[in-house]
Design an enzyme around this catalytic site. Structure first.
Site, PDB file in Angstrom:
ATOM      1  N   SER A   1      84.925  62.121  44.420  1.00 18.22           N
ATOM      2  CA  SER A   1      84.416  63.422  45.331  1.00 18.22           C
ATOM      3  C   SER A   1      85.070  64.621  44.441  1.00 18.22           C
ATOM      4  CB  SER A   1      84.859  63.322  46.760  1.00 18.22           C
ATOM      5  OG  SER A   1      86.205  63.444  46.971  1.00 18.22           O
TER       6      SER A   1
ATOM      7  N   LYS B   1      90.885  71.458  43.961  1.00 21.72           N
ATOM      8  CA  LYS B   1      89.659  71.100  45.009  1.00 21.72           C
ATOM      9  C   LYS B   1      89.848  71.704  46.135  1.00 21.72           C
ATOM     10  CE  LYS B   1      87.927  66.504  46.566  1.00 21.72           C
ATOM     11  NZ  LYS B   1      88.134  64.790  46.395  1.00 21.72           N
TER      12      LYS B   1
ATOM     13  N   SER C   1      88.690  59.037  43.899  1.00 25.77           N
ATOM     14  CA  SER C   1      87.998  60.253  43.900  1.00 25.77           C
ATOM     15  C   SER C   1      88.553  61.210  42.797  1.00 25.77           C
ATOM     16  CB  SER C   1      87.856  60.968  45.241  1.00 25.77           C
ATOM     17  OG  SER C   1      87.198  60.766  45.981  1.00 25.77           O
TER      18      SER C   1
END
Lengths: 521, 495
Positions: B159, B79, B183
């Site tokens: 996210s 990420k 997330s």
């Protein structure tokens, strides 16, 4: 409309009159109240939360780790050495160490504060409730030293900020200082003037240098002082205070505090109002000036630092902390006040002597080393250091730590004096030789320079006779009762012998010759 | 070659070891797969130049029969809020668009040291503030499940949506996400893969650009539970650079064959508060099915109560915004990142940089966070939230007196349409999206989301398992047990 205005004016006048009468009636003296906050950089090799070095002399922006410049994703790791130093300092200042303390973020925007917050200890500091007793002794003001004390509200660990350098069209940031470990010491307002404030700082310096937790190099910013000052009259509530920030020398502390007291008195005497503000000490003009202060109404939005667990300190039966208080306690060296008492009771030094020697850590080291190297009369030696050495150093603008004189030589000089081999004045001359870099021993110097004391009475008598013969006018004056000229005779002998004459004997001989002359008359 | 991208890490490792295929083959297949799926917007940066070199080195190690670990040569995605040395780390924001860290996050470093190939950096909501991977300066990530066109698609969740998407489509075998309120688990649920939020402190946060320091954990996304274990075994453990990381030595997890496992006697709790008005019928039914499945296989399933669950979202929202306000204070354009062209004064430079560099969501959170932290508000909001947080954690502690594991939905619905999702504000969306996942972050306990079936419209439905601190071995074992029974039809199987 006109009427009410008139009434208003009248009222105002009345008020004015009333105030005046109060001011004249109230003749009580102003009392000043002073409180200090001290920021002391911990003498650690690396910073409080990063491995970056702290060396002052390193080039700009080289003592900076990723964490110090607030690189995203980096985290603080507490430096154990700083905690130990904090605990040691707390113990030396009679504070109560908290078994658990916390770190908090204090937010404000500034270019040299990369994270936008400073990590400090707001909710629960490392230590609280200390007290420091110290001597106030300014020879030109106080006839005798006196003791007073100040309570310590708290001692907390926190990060130092970086430095901003402002050019005419740009600002530069140096982060070498950012993240260096500070101890913030908050003192209760227990002091009453600049001399006391300076004496407190001197005592702090003496302690810090003894326990080696802070270099105390104020010229490098290793120790900075903020002073809160207010004035009031007896039995009246405390006045509004002002804060003088970042005073960078002991002399500055005296000057700034005393200036501020006078300034406030002048304001109040002319019926003005002292405003709560932050001021700075202008050491060139010797005045305090208001700081352009954006922080005064700032809300720091404190928040617990989530990246650091509570700081745990073990003591007594409590274990598992980052450092162990009892062990640190055992290793506290002799503190200045204890040392002064030892010098007084064991060695017979006066209070004043002990204060002067102990307050100068280098002088104290020299004193002890010299005593260790050779047995000397400590009182005489103390006098020699305070009078002769200090004077010589002052003349040469030298510091004690710059000297390279073998400790045993000091003892030797004093021994030469006590053996009667040299006079007290010659002792000072020998010291000067050593300061100039003469590497011979004092005895060798004395021999080389032919500085031995003249004690042979016959020889002395010859010299005395000569001096008197050279000065028949003086002799006549003396015989006519003007005894003062005797001093001139003594001086003449000292001069003629390059300070080598045994002055006690000279005195006796001169008196003898003169009384013989009188009898003849 | 594409087939090898669909299989498990352990299989690829075996193929490498017997030299049937090489890491370079797989890496190249992965790169072309990433290219092929590029319109779904999973990656922000693909480190094309670096990966080939890494793959060649890995290949050499296998030739010498000295692979570094079972992850040697395995393509992994990270990420884009984990710092990677010399690779841009943007947080999907203008503020860090040009930020190239000089260091690797501990998680990245550990992956590299085990030989894994870091394929690139995946899409997210700006600074991980969101639950859709829609608030990114690089555009929204698009779900492959139910995709019709660029204007008619489902969100991937967030996210860590880019990471979930990359794994679901077979661009890589596993990915690192972060999990502050769900997330990792939320996008895992919407993309039909496994998402693990480990115990707080088990995996180092060093190098993870923080959202809420006291809740952030690096998360793991994979297609199978076994793959998840392989990655966890690599990245977990004490890190002296993270003072909140757990000092207890990490023991590698080894799970037995699923067929040899049993749930007999396992005490499973169904928290009644997770039955929420927004819970869709299909998700509710799937939840029920799994509860029945466990019971039918000998588990003791009972309803329990976590009474403070309903306060969790508002409490989280306050703590989140306060920490955001604080964490974002460093972005002022001086040391790194975006700097506005403004020379009038330092203050003006700060202000302009920050208003241009952050999106509205970030700016709103900063503003509210600072409001909560004002001295006059501190007790009313932040302090109170901390107290509520303790109550929520206590709910879990009380639950562990009665049961060993909790079974809940991961998300209340299947992946919403992008067009519907954007109708609500980020704040409102987070309140719904994080409902089931976020209490675990408050308490710091581990949780895992696994896909169990497809909805009538063909979208993944997942359930969540929550365990007590450091119960990852048990949590993963139960997940593997269920995985083997439900046989979820992974997206890669249709390729």
């Amino acid at each position: 409309m006109a009427l009410s205005l008139k009434r208003l004016l009248l009222n105002d006048q009345k008020l004015l009159v009333k105030r005046y009468s109060q001011a004249t009636k109230n003749n009580k003296k102003w009392k000043s109240v002073v409180g200090l906050e001290v920021h002391a950089q911990i003498a650690s090799k690396s910073k409080l939360f990063s491995g970056a070095p702290t060396k002052f002399s390193n080039p700009v922006n080289t003592n900076v780790s990723l964490f110090d410049m607030a690189t995203p994703g980096t985290l603080p790791v507490l430096n154990k050495r700083c905690v130990e130093a904090g605990v040691l300092t707390a113990l030396a200042l009679n504070c109560q160490v908290n078994p658990v303390s916390y770190f908090d973020r204090k937010h404000y925007f500034y270019a040299d504060l990369p994270a936008g917050y400073q990590i400090t200890q707001q909710r629960l500091p490392l230590a609280v409730n200390g007290a420091l007793e110290f001597h106030v002794f300014t020879p030109e003001i106080h006839k005798k030293p006196y003791k007073t004390s100040a309570r310590i509200k708290q001692l907390q660990l926190e990060q130092d900020s970086g430095k901003s350098l402002h050019d005419f069209d740009r600002s530069l940031v140096d982060l070498n200082r950012a993240g260096i470990s500070l101890m913030e010491l908050v003192f209760e307002p227990d002091l009453s003037d600049g001399e006391e404030a300076a004496a407190l700082i001197k005592e702090l310096i003496a302690i810090f240098q003894r326990i080696e937790t802070c270099s105390c190099k104020m010229e490098e910013g290793a120790l900075r002082v903020d002073a809160n000052v207010s004035i009031h009259k007896e039995n009246e509530p405390l006045g509004i205070r002002t804060e003088i920030k970042n005073i960078g020398s002991v002399r500055g502390v005296v000057g700034a505090v005393n200036y501020e007291i006078k300034r406030q008195i002048a304001i109040k005497e002319s019926n003005g109002v002292v405003v709560n503000e932050t001021r700075a000490w202008n050491f060139e003009k010797k005045i305090t000036v208001p700081m352009r202060d954006k922080e005064i109404l700032q809300d720091y939005r404190y928040m617990p630092e989530p990246n650091l667990p509570p700081l745990q300190v073990s003591m007594g039966p409590i274990t598992g902390g980052q450092v162990y208080v009892d062990q640190i306690k055992e290793n506290i060296p002799e503190l200045p006040e204890k040392c002064r008492q030892r010098l007084q009771t064991d060695m017979g030094l006066s209070t004043e002597q002990s204060i002067i020697i102990v307050n100068d850590v280098d002088l104290m080291k020299l004193f002890e080393n010299a005593l260790y190297a050779r047995s000397i009369n400590p009182v005489k030696f103390a006098n020699f250091l305070i009078n002769d050495l200090y004077k010589a150093l002052n003349e040469r603008k030298l510091e004690i730590h710059q000297l390279h004189i073998e400790p045993k030589y000091f003892g030797e000089i004093l021994e030469l004096v006590s053996q009667g081999l040299i006079t007290r004045n010659v002792a000072s001359m020998v010291l000067n030789e050593l300061l100039q870099g003469n590497i011979r021993s004092p005895l060798e110097i004395v021999e080389e320079k032919n500085w031995k004391q003249i004690t042979d009475e016959k020889e002395l008598e010859k010299i005395c006779q000569a001096i008197l013969q050279e000065n028949p006018k003086g002799v006549t004056q003396y015989l006519n009762g003007k005894v003062k000229v005797f001093k001139a005779f003594l001086g003449g002998v000292a001069n003629k012998t390059d300070n080598r004459a045994d002055m006690k004997k000279v005195e006796t001989i001169l008196k003898k010759i003169l009384s013989e002359l009188r009898n003849k008359k | 070659m594409n087939n090898v991208l669909k299989t498990s890490i352990n299989n690829v490792y075996k193929l490498f070891a017997e030299n049937s295929i090489t890491p370079l083959d797989v890496t190249e297949a992965s790169l072309s797969h990433i290219e092929h799926f590029s319109k779904y917007n999973a990656f922000i940066t693909v480190s094309k130049n670096l990966v080939e070199n890494q793959a060649i080195q890995s290949e050499r190690r296998y030739k010498d029969s000295k692979p570094l670990s079972e992850l040697d040569g395995i393509p992994i995605a990270v990420k884009d809020n984990f710092c990677t040395q010399n690779i841009a780390t943007t947080c999907a924001s203008k503020m860090l668009e040009n930020f190239k860290p000089t260091y690797d996050a501990t998680v990245v470093q550990k992956l590299k040291q085990s030989g894994a190939i870091i394929m690139g950096k995946t899409n997210l909501d700006q600074f991980a503030m969101g639950s859709g991977t829609v608030d990114s300066i690089y555009g929204p990530a698009k779900n492959v499940w139910g995709y019709k066109s660029d204007s008619d698609f489902h969100i991937v969740g967030g996210s860590s949506g880019g990471s979930a998407l990359a794994v679901a489509t077979g661009m890589c075998y596993g990915a690192i996400g972060s999990d502050t309120g769900g997330s990792t688990r939320n996008p895992a649920s919407y993309c039909g893969i496994v998402g693990l939020k480990p115990t707080y402190g088990l995996v180092s946060r060093y190098g993870l650009i923080p959202l809420v320091n006291s809740m952030d954990v690096p998360g793991i996304l994979s297609r199978t539970v076994d793959d998840c274990v392989s990655i966890l075994n690599t990245v977990a453990g004490f890190d002296s650079k993270d003072s909140t990381s757990l000092t207890k030595p990490y023991r590698k997890i080894r799970l037995p064959d699923a067929r040899k496992m049993t749930v007999k006697g396992l005490k499973v709790g169904i928290p009644q508060e997770y039955f929420n008005e927004h819970l869709s019928t299909e998700v509710y039914e799937a939840w029920n099915e799994i509860a029945n499945l466990l019971e039918n296989n000998g588990a003791v399933v009972k309803q329990i109560s976590l009474p403070n669950t309903e306060h969790s979202i508002v409490c989280y929202s306050i703590l989140n915004q306060c920490e955001v306000a604080s964490n974002m204070a460093r972005y002022n354009g001086i040391q790194f990142g975006f700097r506005a062209n403004e020379n009038e004064s330092t203050e003006k430079l700060f202000a302009t940089t920050r208003s241009l560099g952050f999106n509205e969501v970030v700016r709103n959170r900063i503003l509210t966070g600072n409001y909560f932290l004002l001295t006059r508000n501190y007790d009313k909001y932040f302090n109170k939230a901390l107290k509520v947080r303790r109550l929520i954690a206590n709910d879990f502690h009380a639950a562990w007196e009665k049961v060993q594991i909790l079974l809940t939905p991961t998300t209340l619905t299947t992946a919403p349409f992008y067009s519907d999702f954007c109708k609500k504000t980020n704040r409102d969306q987070c309140a719904v999206q994080d409902y089931c996942t976020q209490p675990a972050n408050m308490a710091g306990v581990p949780a895992i989301s696994i896909p169990v079936k497809l909805s009538k419209t063909g979208l993944p439905i997942s359930i969540q398992l929550i365990g007590r601190n450091l119960s990852e071995p048990m949590l993963l074992a139960v997940a593997k047990y269920l995985e083997n029974i439900v046989r979820f039809p992974h997206y890669v199987e249709n390729l």
